[in-house]
Design an enzyme around this catalytic site. Sequence first.
Site, PDB file in Angstrom:
ATOM      1  CG  ASP A  20       0.030  -8.809   6.204  1.00 41.27           C
ATOM      2  OD1 ASP A  20      -0.601  -9.379   7.103  1.00 41.27           O
ATOM      3  OD2 ASP A  20       0.300  -7.592   6.245  1.00 41.27           O
ATOM      4  CG  ASN A  21       3.484  -7.718   8.695  1.00 41.00           C
ATOM      5  OD1 ASN A  21       3.445  -7.184   7.586  1.00 41.00           O
ATOM      6  ND2 ASN A  21       2.844  -7.227   9.738  1.00 41.00           N
TER       7      ASN A  21
ATOM      8  CG  ASP B  75      -0.919   9.323   3.058  1.00 43.40           C
ATOM      9  OD1 ASP B  75      -0.328   8.247   3.241  1.00 43.40           O
ATOM     10  OD2 ASP B  75      -0.897  10.263   3.873  1.00 43.40           O
ATOM     11  N   GLY B  76      -0.411   6.372   0.947  1.00 41.30           N
ATOM     12  CA  GLY B  76       0.776   5.713   0.401  1.00 41.30           C
ATOM     13  C   GLY B  76       2.086   6.321   0.853  1.00 41.30           C
TER      14      GLY B  76
ATOM     15  NE  ARG C  91      10.414  -2.282   3.162  1.00 39.66           N
ATOM     16  CZ  ARG C  91       9.312  -2.842   3.678  1.00 39.66           C
ATOM     17  NH1 ARG C  91       9.173  -2.911   4.995  1.00 39.66           N
ATOM     18  NH2 ARG C  91       8.364  -3.327   2.894  1.00 39.66           N
TER      19      ARG C  91
ATOM     20  NE  ARG D 227       5.560  -8.329   1.741  1.00 32.86           N
ATOM     21  CZ  ARG D 227       5.677  -7.449   2.722  1.00 32.86           C
ATOM     22  NH1 ARG D 227       5.016  -7.637   3.837  1.00 32.86           N
ATOM     23  NH2 ARG D 227       6.444  -6.390   2.570  1.00 32.86           N
TER      24      ARG D 227
ATOM     25  N   GLY E 177       0.788  -1.217   0.000  1.00 29.09           N
ATOM     26  CA  GLY E 177       0.000   0.000   0.000  1.00 29.09           C
ATOM     27  C   GLY E 177       0.821   1.268   0.000  1.00 29.09           C
ATOM     28  NE  ARG E 178       3.422   2.484   5.415  1.00 27.91           N
ATOM     29  CZ  ARG E 178       3.536   3.037   6.606  1.00 27.91           C
ATOM     30  NH1 ARG E 178       3.514   4.345   6.736  1.00 27.91           N
ATOM     31  NH2 ARG E 178       3.671   2.292   7.690  1.00 27.91           N
TER      32      ARG E 178
END
Length: 644
Positions: A396-397, A239-240, A297, A304, A206-207
């Site tokens: 998802d993590n 807002d990303g 990163r 994931r 999402g961001r």
Amino acid sequence: MQILSHFSSKASSPSSLLPSLTSVLTFRRRPPNFPFYPSTPFKFPTLACHLSSAGHSPQQAAAPMDSPPPPTEASVDAVTRDLRNQSLAADGANNAPRARLKLEDLNWDNSFVRELPGDPRTDTFPREVLRACFTKVTPSAQVDDPQLVAWSESVAELFELDPQEFERPDFPLLFSGASPLVGSSPYAQCYGGHQFGMWAGQLGDGRAITLGEVLNSKSERWELQLKGAGKTPYSRFADGLAVLRSSIREFLCSEAMHSLGIPTTRALCLVTTGKLVTRDMFYDGNPKEEPGAIVCRVAPSFLRFGSYQIHASRENEDLAIVRTLADYTIRHHFPHIENMSKSESLSFSTGNEEHSVVDLTSNKYAAWVVEVAERTASLVAKWQGVGFTHGVLNTDNMSILGLTIDYGPFGFLDAFDPSYTPNTTDLPGRRYCFANQPDIGLWNIMQLTRTLSSAELINEKEANYAMERYGTRFMDDYQAIMTKKLGLPKYVKQLISKLLNNMAVDKVDYTNFFRLLSNIKADPSIPDEELLNPLKAVLLDIGQERKEAWISWVRIYIEELSASGIPDEERKASMNAVNPKYVLRNYLCQSAIDAAEQGDFGEVRRVLKVMERPFDEQPGMEKYARLPPAWAYRPGVCMLSCSS
């Protein structure tokens, strides 16, 4: 193997916090309660590993866990290591110095967008993205004179980037996404996930926007990703963007964890955007403007568990993508498994009543999920050893490579509290507290095996075996870590159980205690009144009864040290090599954040330098090893929300 509790706690046990762990599992053998809360002793079935030729039925029983394995017996680790070494053998012969590349010379190889199905649309309108692993998007965060806050030269070395490139005037523009990097092919990944135990459907980047993959001269693949670079179809109605506060935390912890020897995603650089971002940190209706920032990163892959789950959850045509994505993952990130069929048959007795055998060479997906389970177990064991709490262990993590990923409301233990969670969102049930992390890791592995089973990539027996291997690997690694932390030649369960009980009762600082423990001398003649002197800096405000409890424990510990015959100085050196003096406590992050928000990036860089050498004494840097000050316990420092 028995998995027993190490200490009592007033907090709820994992079985009450996670009923799904004992009731939802469909396989015969109940999963373990790991050693951080009281639990009923649980016995795993004995596992036997055999190397055999076709047609040979192995019958040899496995040795107990605390016995040395016979030299002829193989393990998943040994076989995996041998297969990896076959492909890496040539690398050791080539010791030529690496090239130092400019950004324009990076060797981009964007396999993800080349080999996997993508979204035909490229707009960022929030929507459900079907039958696709990604959407091509362009970084869109607005910038105004972006500034380079911090950088990691050791990350640049991974893909042979010349450190002088950090000095380029256009570097902040390139790594804020304002200017495109030549050769990149940006995209946002589609994935889903279980959040706090509930299926959340489509989530996705999402961001975060991946720029692409860079190959170094050893053909190692490194994915570069900008977090906070703008909206994607997966932003929903956010807002990303990212703020400087959370970006500093992610940058520093990525590098701190690497220096601690814990598998993790890395961080190349951190830049401010020069724009303000509105955030309601505590979700209390009081939003405020904060400086915006973007962190780059770096990891071999940001795949994931949820990357596979999303497609399985949609069934129909999407279900085939699970196999496609699994093939891609094995081909690029587990190549030794592709070669496994060329070796002798590798089979394992599950030890159940049918004496079933799982042959990992007959199904590469089974071999893959077993390795994912073991990597995950090993990772969680390392977290427990260093006192790290992730805070948001949603599926998802969870990295498919066994890396620590997505640094949100993380925290290292200060006062030892097994029920500690750094996540305000997690407070009602403490699902993701420190003590529950091993069980949560297994629960997440179960979700992955279900996904692969629904795609008919593995069967029930193979899924069960992967979960068994998780439990075995976690206990093996955790016991080895705790043994080294105490400087002992063997694991002594009662001694460690009593120690953790004492630490929990007296809220002893986890990091500083183990660092000071190396000062204990293996001398039984030391009088009681002097016995606790090496630990007095961490045994604060304890009464006579607790003092006697600690004296009793130290006496038993000294007996073990004396019996080991290891000289004091040798043991001290080995203990200090595994017990860090410096960890990234939340208050250290906050001090760096406070200064950076005023335009002073010096403290971010100083903290980075200290955390790069966590096991060294570093004279003059002692303040970074101090106990947290009183202000560190205010909201927003010791605890944060999921999206902070």
